[in-house]
Design a protein around this motif. Structure first.
Motif, PDB file in Angstrom:
ATOM      1  N   ASN A  59       2.729   1.505 -10.407  1.00  0.00           N
ATOM      2  CA  ASN A  59       1.749   0.832 -11.270  1.00  0.00           C
ATOM      3  C   ASN A  59       1.800   1.307 -12.720  1.00  0.00           C
ATOM      4  O   ASN A  59       1.830   0.474 -13.632  1.00  0.00           O
ATOM      5  N   SER A 119      -9.065  -0.134  -7.628  1.00  0.00           N
ATOM      6  CA  SER A 119      -8.409  -0.803  -8.740  1.00  0.00           C
ATOM      7  C   SER A 119      -9.080  -0.461 -10.067  1.00  0.00           C
ATOM      8  O   SER A 119      -8.403  -0.234 -11.089  1.00  0.00           O
ATOM      9  N   TRP A 157       0.983   2.607  -3.553  1.00  0.00           N
ATOM     10  CA  TRP A 157      -0.222   2.935  -4.311  1.00  0.00           C
ATOM     11  C   TRP A 157      -0.173   4.405  -4.706  1.00  0.00           C
ATOM     12  O   TRP A 157       0.239   5.272  -3.925  1.00  0.00           O
ATOM     13  N   SER A 192       0.811  -1.216   0.000  1.00  0.00           N
ATOM     14  CA  SER A 192       0.000   0.000   0.000  1.00  0.00           C
ATOM     15  C   SER A 192       0.844   1.265   0.000  1.00  0.00           C
ATOM     16  O   SER A 192       0.388   2.324  -0.457  1.00  0.00           O
TER      17      SER A 192
END
Length: 206
Positions: free
Chosen positions: A122, A152, A117, A114
């Motif tokens: 990503n 997501s 994130w 996390s």
């Protein structure tokens, strides 16, 4: 152009590098897979590993899956961009469900700690994996997620993927319930535009 099977070569970007999962990655992956936030904010397909042995078994299964056409990668930092020290394991992702006849593949089995994130992790992972898939000749790459995982879904849409629909009661979760799966895709002729968007995002992150 016909599609060819993924080669398993490392995929290296500015912020992250993706190496095929190896047994010695288990300890670093266990730290990430044990992050409680991952399981309380949307990642509900699996339960957290109870111990290192469970993660080692997961790693062994991921390596064995190469025989079925899935290449699982360990995601590490390069040390650039202030995200952490070079070599730090931040997650895992895979290129699988490979069908060279129909020129389609699936990016999934993705889990990041996390802490990373909303960072460059990503988008750069997707830039590397999508680039690899389309260079291999695939015409369609699928990305999917649980219908309850709105975080997501937003991340996938932000990549530039097209939302195709929902597969109802599609896959059993670790707790025995069934998830609805939201399916997105990116086609080869859409890739140049998607790539430009990802590259622009990465420039913004430094």
């Amino acid at each position: 152009m016909s599609a060819t099977l993924p080669t398993g070569v490392p995929l290296v970007g500015r912020h992250v590098r993706l190496d095929p999962v190896r047994p010695e990655d288990a300890e670093g992956l266990h730290v990430v897979h044990s992050d409680p936030v991952v399981y309380t904010q949307g990642y509900v397909m699996a339960a957290p590993p109870p111990d290192l042995a469970a993660t080692q078994a997961w790693v062994a299964a991921a390596i064995a899956a190469r025989g079925a056409g899935r290449t699982a990668y360990t995601v590490r930092l390069t040390g650039v961009g202030g995200l952490g020290d070079a070599g730090t394991v931040v997650g895992t992702t895979s290129l699988g469900d490979v069908d060279v006849v129909n020129e389609r593949a699936h990016i999934g089995w993705t889990l990041y700690g996390s802490r990373w994130w909303g960072t460059a992790v990503n988008p750069e992972c997707k830039l590397l994996l999508l680039g690899h898939a389309f260079e291999l000749g695939f015409g369609r790459v699928k990305i999917q997620t649980d219908a309850v995982n709105t975080r997501s879904q937003a991340a996938i849409a932000r990549l530039g993927a097209t939302r195709e629909g929902v597969l109802r009661r599609h896959t059993r979760r670790a707790d025995g319930t069934f998830r609805d799966t939201v399916v997105f895709s990116i086609l080869a002729d859409e890739w140049p535009t998607v790539r430009e968007g990802l590259e622009a995002r990465l420039l913004q992150t430094g």
